[in-house]
Every structure is written in structure tokens, then in C-alpha cells.
Design a protein around this motif. Structure first.
Motif, mmCIF file in Angstrom:
data_model
loop_
_atom_site.group_PDB
_atom_site.id
_atom_site.type_symbol
_atom_site.label_atom_id
_atom_site.label_comp_id
_atom_site.label_asym_id
_atom_site.label_seq_id
_atom_site.Cartn_x
_atom_site.Cartn_y
_atom_site.Cartn_z
ATOM 1 N N ILE A 3 40.274 73.406 46.237
ATOM 2 C CA ILE A 3 39.782 72.751 47.548
ATOM 3 C C ILE A 3 39.757 71.140 47.512
ATOM 4 C CG2 ILE A 3 37.435 72.460 48.749
ATOM 5 C CD1 ILE A 3 37.096 75.378 48.275
ATOM 6 N N SER A 4 39.336 70.752 46.145
ATOM 7 C CA SER A 4 39.472 69.251 45.945
ATOM 8 C C SER A 4 40.800 68.618 45.991
ATOM 9 C CB SER A 4 38.503 69.065 44.627
ATOM 10 O OG SER A 4 37.158 69.371 44.818
ATOM 11 N N LEU A 5 41.736 69.291 45.263
ATOM 12 C CA LEU A 5 42.997 68.803 45.037
ATOM 13 C C LEU A 5 43.747 68.738 46.487
ATOM 14 C CD1 LEU A 5 44.092 70.963 41.936
ATOM 15 C CD2 LEU A 5 43.484 68.464 42.009
ATOM 16 N N ALA A 6 43.073 69.337 47.515
ATOM 17 C CA ALA A 6 43.958 69.212 48.828
ATOM 18 C C ALA A 6 43.263 67.982 49.501
ATOM 19 C CB ALA A 6 43.687 70.626 49.589
ATOM 20 N N HIS A 7 42.111 67.261 49.060
ATOM 21 C CA HIS A 7 41.437 66.058 49.512
ATOM 22 C C HIS A 7 42.431 65.211 50.140
ATOM 23 C CE1 HIS A 7 38.605 63.331 50.547
ATOM 24 N NE2 HIS A 7 38.951 62.394 49.878
ATOM 25 N N ASN A 8 42.239 64.923 51.785
ATOM 26 C CA ASN A 8 43.306 63.979 52.376
ATOM 27 C C ASN A 8 44.436 64.740 52.593
ATOM 28 O OD1 ASN A 8 41.295 61.977 52.765
ATOM 29 N ND2 ASN A 8 41.867 60.845 50.935
ATOM 30 N N GLY A 9 44.727 65.906 52.381
ATOM 31 C CA GLY A 9 45.851 66.617 52.940
ATOM 32 C C GLY A 9 45.621 67.933 53.534
ATOM 33 N N VAL A 10 46.421 69.042 52.791
ATOM 34 C CA VAL A 10 46.308 70.054 53.679
ATOM 35 C C VAL A 10 46.297 71.395 52.560
ATOM 36 C CG1 VAL A 10 47.632 71.887 55.031
ATOM 37 C CG2 VAL A 10 47.941 69.556 55.527
ATOM 38 N N LEU A 11 45.219 72.120 52.805
ATOM 39 C CA LEU A 11 45.146 73.398 52.147
ATOM 40 C C LEU A 11 45.506 74.704 53.035
ATOM 41 C CD1 LEU A 11 43.907 74.870 49.607
ATOM 42 C CD2 LEU A 11 41.716 75.242 50.795
ATOM 43 N N PHE A 12 46.796 75.183 52.524
ATOM 44 C CA PHE A 12 47.369 76.275 53.532
ATOM 45 C C PHE A 12 47.010 77.843 52.478
ATOM 46 C CE2 PHE A 12 51.583 78.586 53.899
ATOM 47 C CZ PHE A 12 51.035 79.359 55.293
ATOM 48 N N LEU A 13 46.451 78.393 53.458
ATOM 49 C CA LEU A 13 46.457 79.929 52.831
ATOM 50 C C LEU A 13 46.963 80.852 53.392
ATOM 51 C CD1 LEU A 13 42.166 79.841 52.612
ATOM 52 C CD2 LEU A 13 44.145 79.113 50.938
ATOM 53 N N ASP A 14 47.955 81.061 52.945
ATOM 54 C CA ASP A 14 49.258 82.265 53.729
ATOM 55 C C ASP A 14 48.572 83.707 53.275
ATOM 56 O OD1 ASP A 14 51.307 83.226 54.895
ATOM 57 O OD2 ASP A 14 52.605 82.710 53.438
ATOM 58 N N GLU A 15 48.738 84.446 54.457
ATOM 59 C CA GLU A 15 48.013 85.724 54.572
ATOM 60 C C GLU A 15 46.507 85.677 54.122
ATOM 61 O OE1 GLU A 15 49.191 88.108 56.052
ATOM 62 O OE2 GLU A 15 51.419 87.016 56.097
ATOM 63 N N MET A 16 45.713 85.091 54.999
ATOM 64 C CA MET A 16 44.487 84.797 54.752
ATOM 65 C C MET A 16 43.578 85.858 54.178
ATOM 66 S SD MET A 16 41.812 82.446 56.957
ATOM 67 C CE MET A 16 40.376 81.509 56.081
ATOM 68 N N PRO A 17 43.543 87.032 55.145
ATOM 69 C CA PRO A 17 42.697 88.273 54.645
ATOM 70 C C PRO A 17 42.870 88.965 53.265
ATOM 71 C CG PRO A 17 43.874 88.305 56.926
ATOM 72 C CD PRO A 17 44.600 87.326 56.175
ATOM 73 N N GLU A 18 44.078 88.208 52.645
ATOM 74 C CA GLU A 18 44.126 89.000 51.295
ATOM 75 C C GLU A 18 43.435 87.901 50.198
ATOM 76 O OE1 GLU A 18 46.079 91.600 51.037
ATOM 77 O OE2 GLU A 18 46.746 91.500 52.913
ATOM 78 N N TYR A 19 43.023 87.120 50.509
ATOM 79 C CA TYR A 19 42.230 86.348 49.647
ATOM 80 C C TYR A 19 40.796 87.299 49.287
ATOM 81 C CZ TYR A 19 45.288 82.397 49.709
ATOM 82 O OH TYR A 19 46.384 81.677 49.644
ATOM 83 N N SER A 20 40.100 87.068 48.392
ATOM 84 C CA SER A 20 39.025 87.792 47.973
ATOM 85 C C SER A 20 37.932 87.083 49.145
ATOM 86 C CB SER A 20 38.483 87.710 46.591
ATOM 87 O OG SER A 20 38.041 86.498 46.446
ATOM 88 N N ARG A 21 36.806 88.112 49.342
ATOM 89 C CA ARG A 21 35.728 87.458 50.244
ATOM 90 C C ARG A 21 34.906 86.354 49.792
ATOM 91 N NH1 ARG A 21 33.568 90.216 54.988
ATOM 92 N NH2 ARG A 21 31.911 88.611 55.632
ATOM 93 N N ALA A 22 34.862 86.427 48.596
ATOM 94 C CA ALA A 22 34.071 85.516 47.747
ATOM 95 C C ALA A 22 34.576 84.150 47.830
ATOM 96 C CB ALA A 22 33.425 85.604 46.380
ATOM 97 N N THR A 23 36.096 84.124 47.600
ATOM 98 C CA THR A 23 36.989 83.082 47.873
ATOM 99 C C THR A 23 36.919 82.360 48.974
ATOM 100 O OG1 THR A 23 38.192 83.680 45.845
ATOM 101 C CG2 THR A 23 39.013 82.004 47.312
#
Length: 506
Positions: free
Chosen positions: A294-314
Motif C-alpha cells: 500500500i505504501s510502495l504504491a504511493h504516488n502511483g497505482v496499486l493494481f489488484l487483479d481478481e479483487m474478490p480472490e484476496y482475503s477479506r481482511a486484506t
């Protein structure tokens, strides 16, 4: 005899000054270190012993006490090897007439006396400069990292012997030359919008999202081009300014991700795997609180491919940074806040099999399965995604079409013009894009006509929107107006902005 040297330790992105005090007294040979040092710091005794002897000096065969002050701050890492070694030499009368008080010393020692590179040098130099320090001795491998900071003298050394000779005046080390910053543009040869066939609506959504810094969700069947569209985002983003580059470089320096150039010149594009843990996403770890994706994407883009596959807490961990632009990482060893102002781009299928809504393939999912799949993304998180676009499957005729699609360079020129309008608009505020506006800025810069208010009111009731969704619709409409070079938001801008919020109400 007592000797003192200056050093720094990192707490998040902030450098904390540490005074290294060394006292040598007659008695049984011993080496004691106090001041809340971790294992890596305490182990420095063996490295310093060998480094001093292999540098042609004598390690005192007496009682040595080293204090790292202030004692209330935890010291981590091997950056204290060099200041401790120099203070030991000074206290044992091997550096007569040498004034070490004007230097900040940083460096890990090898057994032969060589200086190994460190992580986090850039944020330390910036913090030390703000506290009035002007002279630094660092490992030679970190020279590029320090070459973008002016009004200081940085002396890159390869070994302890070089540091001794420099401070003694026998062989001064040339200071690092200050370099000018030049942003590097993302290559259009790999991921360019001209290679994406069809998807006119999705391309328009990408342009709006990048222009105003808005979060984006792409929903469509497998193979529709969602990932390809997302990977084209860096090619239409404006160049980083020097201030933005320093912010990003500080974070990546702490994480140990810097290359040979010593500075990040392109906007980050982070794509963590869906198996990423909470620590990997938010930050933390066993050795200090390191920045996460989350911090490493600062001033850029955080791309979550297939978003529902990530854990709920994440996924839920995204809620605070998406709202505040920072993330606070709380661990047993401390609480650290990292900047996290990024554009979220996520993709997902419309259902588990991916064929729901397709006119060519039959969906095998039951309504309960589809509902369960969509419920993996909570309402509060979906509410924070400004633009939600349904991406249809590409027709074969579009794939084989010879008609050239618009290039990323063309879209980028419009994005830069819209960003320029926003910079001028927010010149007196501490924000840069429309997505960062608070309610105060919305009232000031986004006046709505009665017709616009009526359209918003009807949509608010019909789509069951939240107060947050209303504010985000206005922000998106402001960006659309900027792309049209319109001074005020018109009904057509409001209608288009609302059209990007229909997925969550389905």
C-alpha cells in the motif's frame, strides 16, 4: 577517555539522531553496549574488532563501554558499526586532533574493514539536513542515493581506512556531486492503449481516473482485456515531480528496493498476488516496521487483479488509506504512519465462472453463488471506488480491425492538461488532484446548478447512494469538466459521473 560521534536511526520515514558515546577505562578487557540496541547492533563488536585490526589500527585491550543515546529509542540494524568504530579509535587516542562532531557517520563494516551499503539512507539524510547537519560519511554504494540532495556534503567511503584518512586529513574523500532530477517516461512499446482493441468506455474511464486520481474497478468476463487496460495506466500518467520522486524514493529506500540510480524516476505500479498477507500489504515484519504494498504504491497505482480472490481482511485494510492517503501500521515494537496516496485499480469477473451477462457463453453459477462472490467486496470498500465500469467481451471484428486505436501519448496529453488545471486550482491548498478534495474544497470549487442538483437528488434516491458516493460523483464530474476545459460542472458531466456508479447498486 570519552569520545562522541553522531549517527541516525530510522523510525518509519523519520530519521532520529543518535549520539554514540564511547568510554575507555583501565580494567579487565570487556566490550559493553547499552542504549536499547537490538541483536544486529550488539553483534557489531565482532565486526568492529576485525575491521579495526584489518585497517591497520589497534583494538583497545581494555574495558570499553558504548552508549547509544537516547536510551529510550530502540536501535536496529548495522548502520552504527562505523560511528562506533570511529568513537573507539577516538577514545583510544588513535585519532588525535580529529574532530568528529561535525560529521554524521553511517555504515555497516565487513570484517576486512569495507563499508557495505545500507537501506534508508535517503530519509536519514533528509531528516538530518532538517536538523542542521551538513556533513555525512556514508558507504560508497549509497552515493547515488545521496546525490539528489543539495546544500550538504556527502563523502562516500569504501572502507574504514578511507574514513580514518579522510577525517585525519591525509586523503580527503571528494564529496558527492549533486545531480539534477529527470523523470523517466513509461515505455509505450510494451503497454500502450493503441494495442487495446475496442473497449471505448473502459478507455474513457481510465482517462478520467488518471486525470483526477480516482479509484477504478473493471468488471468483465475473462479475456476481455481488464489486465491489459490496467497495465496501460502508467503510460498515460503524468511525469513525477522531484518532490513526488523524493517521497517515493524514501519509502523504497526503507524497503531496500532502490536500484543503481538511487532514485525512483517512474510512478510505481504495484501488483501484489492475491495470496499476499496483511503484513505484505500493510507493512510490518519481524525486523522493524517496513512499508507494505500500500505504501510502495504511493504516488502511483496499486493494481489488484481478481479483487474478490484476496482475503477479506486484506481488502478491508485498504479502507483507511483510500480515505486518508496514509496508513498507520501498529505492531508490538511501535506504531508508524506511512504515506499511501495511490490510485487503486481493481478488476474482477461478474461471477465465479466469469460468464454472467455474456451473450455468447452460458453462466453456470446460481444466483446465490453470484451474490456470495460479489459479497467478497464489502459495501464500504466498494463505496470508496469512484469509477466502476463493466467491460464487455471484445468482438472478433474489433480484434482484426486495422483501424488504429488512440495511442497512450494522445491520451496522456489530455491528462496532463487536466492535471495542470487542477494544479492551478489548488495552488493555495495542500492537494493536487480532484480526488483529494474535502467537503470544503467541493463547496468552493464544485458549485452545482439547480439542474445538476436535481439529477443528483433523483440518482441518490433511485440508486440508494451514500453521502460519500455523492461527494465522489461530484469529484468525478469535476474531472470530466476539466477534460472538457469547462469552468463549471454541467448536467452532462454529472450524468456521466453517475453512470460510473451503477454497478454497486445492481
Amino acid at each position: 577517555m570519552l569520545a562522541k560521534t553522531n549517527s541516525f536511526t530510522l523510525y518509519g520515514l523519520e530519521g532520529i539522531p543518535i549520539e554514540v558515546e564511547t568510554d575507555i577505562n583501565y580494567g579487565i578487557a570487556a566490550f559493553e553496549m547499552v542504549g536499547l540496541a537490538d541483536t544486529a547492533v550488539k553483534e557489531s563488536k565482532e565486526r568492529i574488532f576485525s575491521a579495526i585490526r584489518n585497517s591497520g589500527r589497534k583494538f583497545p585491550d581494555t574495558r570499553i563501554t558504548v552508549n547509544l543515546a537516547p536510551a529510550s529509542i530502540r536501535k536496529e540494524g548495522a548502520a552504527f558499526d562505523l560511528p562506533i568504530a570511529m568513537s573507539v579509535l577516538k577514545a583510544s587516542d588513535q585519532l588525535v586532533g580529529v574532530d568528529l562532531s561535525e560529521y554524521v557517520l553511517l555504515g555497516e563494516l565487513a570484517l576486512n574493514g569495507a563499508l557495505r551499503p545500507l537501506v534508508g539512507v535517503l530519509p536519514i539524510l533528509i531528516s538530518a539536513k532538517s536538523r542542521g547537519f551538513r556533513k555525512f560519511i556514508i558507504p560508497f554504494a549509497n552515493a547515488n542515493e545521496a546525490s539528489f540532495i543539495g546544500d550538504i556534503e556527502v563523502f562516500p567511503a569504501r572502507s574504514l581506512k578511507e574514513v580514518i584518512d579522510h577525517c585525519s586529513g591525509y586523503a580527503p574523500i571528494p564529496p558527492v556531486s549533486v545531480r539534477s532530477f529527470s523523470a523517466a517516461r513509461e515505455s509505450a512499446c510494451v503497454h500502450d492503449l493503441s494495442y487495446v482493441k475496442g473497449q471505448t468506455v473502459a478507455k474513457r474511464a481510465l482517462e478520467i481516473a488518471v486525470s483526477g486520481g480516482h479509484n477504478l474497478l473493471l468488471v468483465g468476463p475473462p479475456g476481455a482485456g481488464k489486465t491489459m487496460l490496467a497495465k496501460c495506466i502508467p503510460s498515460i500518467m503524468p511525469d513525477m515531480t522531484f518532490a513526488e520522486a523524493l517521497e517515493v524514493t524514501k519509502i523504497h529506500s526503507v524497503a531496500g528496493n532502490l536500484g543503481k540510480d538511487g532514485i525512483i524516476t517512474t510512478r510505481p505500479f504495484r501488483t501484489p498476488h492475491h495470496s499476499a498477507t496483511m503484513v505484505a500489504m500493510c507493512g510490518g515484519g519481524t525486523h522493524g516496521v517496513k512499508p507494505g504494498e500500500i505504501s510502495l504504491a504511493h504516488n502511483g497505482v496499486l493494481f489488484l487483479d481478481e479483487m474478490p480472490e484476496y482475503s477479506r481482511a486484506t481488502l478491508e485494510s485498504l479502507r483507511q488509506p483510500l480515505e486518508d492517503g496514509v496508513i498507520t501500521v501498529n505492531r508490538a515494537i511501535g506504531s508508524i504512519t506511512y504515506p499511501a496516496s495511490f490510485t487503486l485499480c481493481a478488476s474482477m469477473n461478474p461471477c465465479p465462472c466469469g460468464n454472467y451477462g455474456s451473450g455468447e457463453r452460458r453462466c453456470t453459477c446460481t444466483p446465490a453463488m453470484r451474490q456470495k462472490y460479489r459479497a467478497r467486496i464489502s459495501g464500504p470498500l466498494l463505496d470508496r471506488i469512484d469509477i466502476q465500469v463493466e467491460v464487455d467481451a471484445v468482438r472478433y471484428d474489433d480484434l482484426i480491425s486495422r483501424t488504429p486505436a488512440e495511442s497512450s501519448a494522445s491520451v496522456r496529453s489530455r491528462v496532463e492538461k487536466a492535471r495542470e488545471i487542477q494544479r492551478n486550482r489548488f495552488a493555495s491548498a495542500d492537494i493536487y488532484t480532484n480526488s483529494q478534495m474535502t467537503e470544503r474544497e467541493i463547496r468552493t470549487f464544485c458549485p452545482l446548478s439547480e439542474e445538476c442538483e436535481e439529477i443528483l437528488r433523483e440518482s441518490f434516491m433511485r440508486l440508494h447512494l451514500s453521502a460519500r458516493a455523492r461527494s465522489r460523483i461530484i469529484k468525478v464530474a469535476r474531472t470530466i469538466a476539466d477534460l472538457d476545459f469547462a469552468e463549471n460542472i454541467s448536467p452532462v458531466h454529472i450524468v456521466e459521473a453517475i453512470s460510473y456508479r451503477t454497478y454497486e447498486s445492481e
